[in-house]
Design an enzyme around this catalytic site. Structure first.
Site, mmCIF file in Angstrom:
data_model
loop_
_atom_site.group_PDB
_atom_site.id
_atom_site.type_symbol
_atom_site.label_atom_id
_atom_site.label_comp_id
_atom_site.label_asym_id
_atom_site.label_seq_id
_atom_site.Cartn_x
_atom_site.Cartn_y
_atom_site.Cartn_z
ATOM 1 N N ASP A 154 5.735 -9.898 -12.035
ATOM 2 C CA ASP A 154 7.110 -9.763 -11.540
ATOM 3 C C ASP A 154 7.939 -10.988 -11.884
ATOM 4 O OD1 ASP A 154 6.394 -7.307 -10.555
ATOM 5 O OD2 ASP A 154 5.915 -8.066 -8.562
ATOM 6 N N ARG A 157 -0.786 -1.291 -12.320
ATOM 7 C CA ARG A 157 -1.824 -2.212 -12.811
ATOM 8 C C ARG A 157 -1.151 -3.415 -13.451
ATOM 9 N NH1 ARG A 157 -6.680 -0.154 -10.874
ATOM 10 N NH2 ARG A 157 -6.621 2.076 -11.118
ATOM 11 N N ILE A 158 -1.803 -4.551 -13.310
ATOM 12 C CA ILE A 158 -1.273 -5.758 -13.934
ATOM 13 C C ILE A 158 -1.820 -5.838 -15.366
ATOM 14 C CG2 ILE A 158 -1.327 -8.282 -13.857
ATOM 15 C CD1 ILE A 158 -1.432 -7.914 -10.746
ATOM 16 N N LEU A 159 -0.922 -6.046 -16.301
ATOM 17 C CA LEU A 159 -1.344 -6.110 -17.701
ATOM 18 C C LEU A 159 -1.420 -7.561 -18.155
ATOM 19 C CD1 LEU A 159 0.806 -3.146 -19.025
ATOM 20 C CD2 LEU A 159 -1.678 -3.177 -18.729
ATOM 21 N N ARG A 181 -12.233 -4.514 -17.964
ATOM 22 C CA ARG A 181 -10.781 -4.492 -17.834
ATOM 23 C C ARG A 181 -10.093 -4.753 -19.186
ATOM 24 N NH1 ARG A 181 -7.181 -4.137 -13.225
ATOM 25 N NH2 ARG A 181 -5.344 -4.217 -14.497
ATOM 26 N N ASN A 197 9.777 -4.034 -17.196
ATOM 27 C CA ASN A 197 9.242 -3.524 -15.932
ATOM 28 C C ASN A 197 10.379 -3.270 -14.942
ATOM 29 O OD1 ASN A 197 7.160 -3.012 -13.906
ATOM 30 N ND2 ASN A 197 7.727 -4.992 -13.019
ATOM 31 N N SER A 243 15.376 -4.751 -9.834
ATOM 32 C CA SER A 243 15.555 -5.549 -11.051
ATOM 33 C C SER A 243 14.799 -4.875 -12.191
ATOM 34 C CB SER A 243 14.966 -6.956 -10.866
ATOM 35 O OG SER A 243 15.448 -7.552 -9.678
ATOM 36 N N HIS A 256 11.278 -3.297 -10.980
ATOM 37 C CA HIS A 256 10.757 -3.897 -9.752
ATOM 38 C C HIS A 256 11.729 -3.611 -8.603
ATOM 39 C CE1 HIS A 256 8.503 -6.648 -7.284
ATOM 40 N NE2 HIS A 256 9.604 -7.324 -6.992
HETATM 41 C C1 GRF Z 1 10.058 2.201 -8.573
HETATM 42 O O1 GRF Z 1 10.662 1.871 -7.351
HETATM 43 C C2 GRF Z 1 9.747 0.968 -9.379
HETATM 44 O O2 GRF Z 1 10.636 -0.085 -9.190
HETATM 45 C C3 GRF Z 1 8.388 0.585 -8.832
HETATM 46 O O3 GRF Z 1 7.730 1.810 -8.656
HETATM 47 C C4 GRF Z 1 8.682 2.826 -8.353
HETATM 48 C C5 GRF Z 1 8.422 3.975 -9.291
HETATM 49 O O4 GRF Z 1 9.078 5.129 -8.846
HETATM 50 N N1 GRF Z 1 7.710 -0.341 -9.720
HETATM 51 P P1 GRF Z 1 8.996 6.504 -9.634
HETATM 52 O O5 GRF Z 1 7.504 6.791 -9.875
HETATM 53 O O6 GRF Z 1 9.738 6.344 -10.940
HETATM 54 O O7 GRF Z 1 9.618 7.516 -8.740
#
Ligand code: GRF
Length: 222
Positions: free
Chosen positions: A168, A98-100, A72, A114, A159, A116
């Site tokens: 997150d 994936r979690i970085l 990883r 990010n 967010s 969310h």
């Molecule tokens: C978004 O809702 C984002 O918040 C989440 O994944 C989704 C990505 O959507 N982390 P898209 O691939 O840009 O349509």
């Protein structure tokens, strides 16, 4: 020009919002690279259709008995090498599943943000207070749209935050509230959240690009 690398695992509708704003001259920034851990992420095709560099960096399957953590970490270093080759000012995780860890994040200090699809508080706490004073749980993880429905929340949203090794979490740059409607399914709710996300990500990138330009001018003046 402020340069942005986008990491994604899926459809890339947020990437598309950025590419469209850029094409309309309304972004003040340039998407220089799109990277995915999935070969079938349609975000890669969206990038190629606009002559933006696109890379697939697969996370190798871990053989039995192998050191998962080492595999990883090597993958994260490879991912970071690909991104660093483009020297972006900003790395956007737009649906990157994936979690970085610091193996990646330490290469781009304070440059990774990010998206969310839920409301996160400023203090990293477990609750969020809505604009109408309602206290709702801060939802974290990969299934927060469905979770908002399961918990019967009347309101959710999205967010954009700076990324720290805590999932997150990290300082919130922008958010938007979205009401949950009667009869909503995870799909219909997510679609309405995405409408807000598309607007918000363009605003955030534009304002980070402006801040960056101001800071550069300040340095030149000295
Ligand atoms: C978004 O809702 C984002 O918040 C989440 O994944 C989704 C990505 O959507 N982390 P898209 O691939 O840009 O349509």
């Amino acid at each position: 020009m402020y340069q942005v690398a986008v990491l994604l695992s899926g459809s890339g509708s947020n990437l598309q919002a950025l590419l469209d704003a850029e094409a309309a001259g309304a972004l003040g920034a340039e998407v220089v690279l799109v990277v995915s851990d999935r070969a079938d992420a349609s975000g890669l095709q969206r990038a190629l259709a606009r002559q933006v560099a696109a890379a697939y960096v697969p996370l190798p399957a871990t053989p039995r008995g192998a050191d998962r953590a080492a595999v990883r970490a090597a993958w994260e270093r490879r991912l970071a090498d690909v991104v660093a080759a483009f020297a972006p000012d900003l790395v956007l995780l737009a649906g990157f599943m994936r979690i970085l860890s610091p193996a990646f994040l330490d290469r781009f200090p304070n440059r990774v943000i990010n998206q969310h699809p839920a409301l996160l508080p400023d203090d990293g706490g477990d609750t969020y207070v809505t604009s109408t004073g309602l206290v709702i749980p801060a939802l974290r993880g990969a299934h927060v749209v469905a979770e908002a429905l399961e918990r019967g929340l009347p309101i959710t949203g999205c967010s954009i935050h700076r990324v720290t090794p805590r999932v997150d979490d990290g300082p919130v740059l922008a958010r938007a509230e979205v009401p949950v409607l009667p009869g909503d399914t995870p799909e219909t709710l997510h679609e309405r959240i995405k409408v807000e996300e598309h607007r918000l990500i363009v605003e955030v990138v534009r304002s980070l690009a402006q801040e960056h330009a101001c800071a550069e001018r300040e340095v030149q003046r000295r």
